[in-house]
Enzyme design. Sequence first.
Site, PDB file in Angstrom:
ATOM      1  N   GLU A 265      -4.017   1.873  -5.306  1.00 18.42           N
ATOM      2  CA  GLU A 265      -2.787   1.407  -5.942  1.00 18.42           C
ATOM      3  C   GLU A 265      -1.658   2.167  -5.269  1.00 18.42           C
ATOM      4  O   GLU A 265      -1.456   3.352  -5.509  1.00 18.42           O
ATOM      5  CB  GLU A 265      -2.836   1.670  -7.449  1.00 18.42           C
ATOM      6  CG  GLU A 265      -1.691   1.034  -8.207  1.00 18.42           C
ATOM      7  CD  GLU A 265      -0.696   2.047  -8.705  1.00 18.42           C
ATOM      8  OE1 GLU A 265       0.420   2.085  -8.136  1.00 18.42           O
ATOM      9  OE2 GLU A 265      -1.028   2.799  -9.626  1.00 18.42           O
ATOM     10  N   CYS A 299       5.548   3.513 -10.209  1.00 21.80           N
ATOM     11  CA  CYS A 299       5.294   2.632  -9.070  1.00 21.80           C
ATOM     12  C   CYS A 299       5.643   1.186  -9.371  1.00 21.80           C
ATOM     13  O   CYS A 299       5.794   0.377  -8.451  1.00 21.80           O
ATOM     14  CB  CYS A 299       3.833   2.737  -8.642  1.00 21.80           C
ATOM     15  SG  CYS A 299       2.692   2.489 -10.007  1.00 21.80           S
ATOM     16  N   GLU A 397      11.304   2.117  -1.507  1.00 20.71           N
ATOM     17  CA  GLU A 397      11.147   2.461  -2.913  1.00 20.71           C
ATOM     18  C   GLU A 397      11.937   3.739  -3.207  1.00 20.71           C
ATOM     19  O   GLU A 397      11.694   4.782  -2.603  1.00 20.71           O
ATOM     20  CB  GLU A 397       9.664   2.667  -3.223  1.00 20.71           C
ATOM     21  CG  GLU A 397       9.334   2.856  -4.678  1.00 20.71           C
ATOM     22  CD  GLU A 397       7.835   2.985  -4.914  1.00 20.71           C
ATOM     23  OE1 GLU A 397       7.385   2.624  -6.005  1.00 20.71           O
ATOM     24  OE2 GLU A 397       7.112   3.446  -3.999  1.00 20.71           O
TER      25      GLU A 397
END
Length: 499
Positions: A265, A299, A397
């Site tokens: 992930e 996330c 991000e």
Amino acid sequence: MSSTHNVPKLNDPTLLVTLPFINGSFVPLAAGQDTFDVLDPVSGSVIASCPDQGVAETTEAINHAAAAFKTFRKTSPRERANLLKKWNALMMENKEDLATLITWENGKPIADARGEVAYAATFLEWFAEEAPRLYGDTIPSSTATNRVVTLRQPIGVAGLITPWNFPAAMVTRKIGPALAAGCTVVLKAPGETPLTSLALAELARRAGFPAGTINVITTLANTKEIGKELCTNPIIKKLSFTGSTAVGKILMEQSSSTLKKLSFELGGNAPFIVFDDADLEKAVAGAVMCKFRSSGQTCVCANRIFVQEGIYDKFAEALAAKVKQFSVGSGFKDGTTHGPLIHDIAVKKVHEHVEDARQAGANVVVGGRKMEEQGINFYEPTLITGMTKEMRIFKEETFGPVAALFKFKSEKEVVELANESEVGLAGYFYSNDYARIWRVAEALEVGMVGINTGIISDPAAPFGGVKQSGFGREGSKYGIEEYTQIKMMTFGGIGELEE
């Protein structure tokens, strides 16, 4: 200048554990062994020091896990379920102490930490219920005299690498299904937040898990070396990792030497889309939860907020009003809505993203500065309008409390913008047009879609991404399958009934 705060005393001081957990015991610091400091992100002070373990200790833990697997794999699913239920109950009995540890080493507000403990415990409950339901199949054979059946078996020793942003939930989301399936585990605790992992190990010990089934390694300086050992050691049959895409690629390459089963992930760049037909109030509330939860250090938090031109100004105004109401400070202080970032490196990246947007012509409506009066790890919750795809936030991000608003005209345009990313973990959108909901949900290149909600985490729901956000799923009925392998058995010579 750094903030000071009053850290509550633990109701059970023995849950403040600083030693690694191997083969059912906490291992004392060896003579001459290095240690690393666990820092309070609010004050910068040292909470505790943990042994900086290396490859030798990791190999030892792997060997103990392998020995334990020989017997643990033979336990019944119901036995494993009962152990997980006991662990779940102990977590809830010690909820306040676990929340205190999370806030102390991670910085998130105590209310958020309490919520995380409850959420983390649900994974143990969920997989306790899934353990007895590892069903196989009966398959009609193409040969009349044969019968084909399958069963699921535990894959073996699992290596787990968890991040610091959810110190409890990321542990239970990986360990829960592994143990439910009958695997044993070696967990590398996050160097920034190991204390929560170690407290959970103590509660697992109290729950009665056999020695060697759960092992927790602590390190900061030797993270790369231990990661490589988990990837290359042939005893490890499964590796689960949550972290950046860049690190995931390294681990995947290292794991190729032993062809391990992997679930990763990895990074996200979540689009959050607000269409003109959306309920404005609900969309703003969803954006607040999705973007600013844990100060944007998740996330799946919204990284790029796309708002249709007809509602853009109203949405920006309403969101700005909400952001101005935030209270930043110590997570233990009453009224605090947002705590610090994990360390000054995170603050530096956030500030670079904001300054890049500002210099390229975007408008910083709220925030946009380091809160040095609070401490080196604090950054003011920020809202930026006038964003364009040339700015860094569009491509990278941020992992911080920055809401960046992009304007769009059409459904087709925004889906293309949303999909213009190498990663695809989560995406969100608000709309009241049911046909549009189907079109957009199907078109977004992400593994998870939140429709008229900013929160998608649920132990019952499969969590995972597509593209360079990784593969495999955690939680849900699929999560336990990641720790199993299918065995097919063909019975031949069945024939006809004997006369």
